[in-house]
Structures are given as structure tokens and as C-alpha cells.
Design a protein around this motif. Sequence first.
Motif, mmCIF file in Angstrom:
data_model
loop_
_atom_site.group_PDB
_atom_site.id
_atom_site.type_symbol
_atom_site.label_atom_id
_atom_site.label_comp_id
_atom_site.label_asym_id
_atom_site.label_seq_id
_atom_site.Cartn_x
_atom_site.Cartn_y
_atom_site.Cartn_z
ATOM 1 N N ARG A 96 0.836 -1.198 0.000
ATOM 2 C CA ARG A 96 0.000 0.000 0.000
ATOM 3 C C ARG A 96 0.870 1.248 0.000
ATOM 4 N N SER A 99 -2.633 7.596 -0.660
ATOM 5 C CA SER A 99 -3.598 7.947 -1.704
ATOM 6 C C SER A 99 -4.105 9.362 -1.463
ATOM 7 N N GLY A 103 -10.094 6.769 0.978
ATOM 8 C CA GLY A 103 -10.525 5.449 0.536
ATOM 9 C C GLY A 103 -10.058 5.092 -0.853
ATOM 10 N N LEU A 106 -7.101 0.241 -2.247
ATOM 11 C CA LEU A 106 -7.969 -0.920 -2.267
ATOM 12 C C LEU A 106 -8.252 -1.402 -0.849
ATOM 13 N N LYS A 107 -9.425 -1.960 -0.650
ATOM 14 C CA LYS A 107 -9.779 -2.492 0.664
ATOM 15 C C LYS A 107 -8.881 -3.664 1.049
ATOM 16 N N PHE A 108 -8.250 -4.268 0.048
ATOM 17 C CA PHE A 108 -7.337 -5.387 0.313
ATOM 18 C C PHE A 108 -6.233 -4.978 1.278
ATOM 19 N N TRP A 109 -5.769 -3.725 1.175
ATOM 20 C CA TRP A 109 -4.642 -3.270 1.977
ATOM 21 C C TRP A 109 -5.036 -2.949 3.411
ATOM 22 N N ARG A 110 -6.320 -3.013 3.737
ATOM 23 C CA ARG A 110 -6.720 -2.834 5.124
ATOM 24 C C ARG A 110 -6.328 -4.043 5.976
ATOM 25 N N LEU A 111 -6.229 -5.194 5.334
ATOM 26 C CA LEU A 111 -5.886 -6.428 6.043
ATOM 27 C C LEU A 111 -4.467 -6.891 5.780
ATOM 28 N N SER A 128 -0.060 -10.388 6.156
ATOM 29 C CA SER A 128 -1.083 -9.577 6.799
ATOM 30 C C SER A 128 -0.447 -8.464 7.622
ATOM 31 N N GLU A 242 -3.111 12.554 2.298
ATOM 32 C CA GLU A 242 -3.618 11.457 3.108
ATOM 33 C C GLU A 242 -3.488 11.767 4.600
#
Length: 254
Positions: A96, A99, A103, A106-111, A128, A242
Motif C-alpha cells: 500500500r 492515496s 478510501g 484498495l480495501k485489500f490493503w486494510r488487512l 497480513s 492522506e
Amino acid sequence: LEAEDSCSDDVSVSSVSDVHTDSDLGSPRLTGVRGVLRKGDKLRERVEDFCNDIHDAYTFDLNPEFRLKVVKKFDGLSVGARFDCRSGDCVLKAKRAPSATPGGALKFWRLFKKIEVKPEDRQVEAFSNHLTWGVLTIQGIGGWKQGKRWNLRYKLTSTLWENTPGMLQLRSAEYGNERARCAARWDLDVKPPKAEGGFGDGMTADDLYDFDIGSYHVAVPRLELKIDLSHLEAARQRAAREAENTDDAESQKK
């Protein structure tokens, strides 16, 4: 005349044969020389042992790996590659990046923290984000490798190790600018010399003095060259934007 000569010869031979050479070896002069030689040998052995101890306790490993890192940052995504010159290992990474829009990543990078691809091993791994619980930190790693299918691993560490003196030693140095930087990494293990001793009832001669030479181990595992191909000004603007969005979100929660 011949009889006289033979008698004289017998006398001379017998006189020489009667001399005891062993008596000279026990003379005070030779005994003192032998004592000096013995002491010299003991001193030499002690000096050799001391030098060997220093050789084992003070080591320098200067055979580093030469590593090249290339990275390029986009809005919400950073991709890079790492190449080790000696071993020939190549690793592709994605993680990540800041940005400019809330938001936008990508939501993928939250985990997940990053993804690594090893082309030679035909392996993909997803790491993770670290989860902290008290003094423990855990990270999950999911992977897939051709021929072995998928696997799931974990890493469990303790935050207590971060406060130890060894971890606080300076182990890196970087020189350069935002576009290109050279970095040196090394491991340092130091134990200072110390002396102990004392005297009193019940103590022996060995208790009077004891010296520990300590240890000093330096290893330079790698030298790195980092190259950033990103649009630096745009990357700085995204990072600042950000940070502002994060501050605004926290202020709204309060």
C-alpha cells in the motif's frame, strides 16, 4: 719407545673415559638455563592463548551481499523489485502507498501489508498487517507455490525485544537523495571487557584477579542501492493529502 707410547695412549684414553659428562648437566648454570627456558615456554603459551582468545572474541565479517532495490509509487499502490547480486534471488513486491483521495487505496490493503512474488521459485506470498496483543505481535502469511499448492503460516514475536540494548545499536547508514540512496546494513554484538578480583579469608590465588576480554563481533550482511522511479512531487502531495484526511477523520470522531 713403542712401549712408552702405548702406555701414554692408554693413560690418555682412560683419563678421557673417566670423565662424567652427566655431572656437567646438573651444574647450577645449566639448571638456571633450563628454568629460564621453561618459564619462557609457559609465557609463550600464555601469550598464544591470549591472542587466540582475542582472535575468537573480536571478529569482523566483511563479505556482504550486494542488493539492488527499485520502487515506483502510484496512487494507493507501490510496486518494487529486489535483486541480490551474489545469490541471484529476485523478489517482486506490492504494498500500500498513500492515496490522495479518501478510501482511494484498495480495501485489500486494510488487512494485508504486502505481497511478494518469487519468479524463480514460482511462489506467491501475502503478508497480513501485524496484530498486537499486549507484548505479543502476530502476523499471518498465506502462500502458494507450484507443486505444493497453498499454505498458511504465522509469525509470533514479542515487543519486549525492541527495548534490549542489542536492538538499539546503530545498524544502518544511508547516503543519497530521494531518487537514489546507498545503504549499509550491519550486525553488532558488543560485550565490554571487565576485570574482577578480591582478597579475604578463604580466597585462593585465583580469586585475586580475573579478566574477561569481552567480545566485539561485526558482520556486514549486505550493501544496498535504492532507486525510486516515482514522481516524487506527486508522491509527496499524496502523502500530505492522506495525512490531512486522516487528521480530519480523527477530529470528526472526537
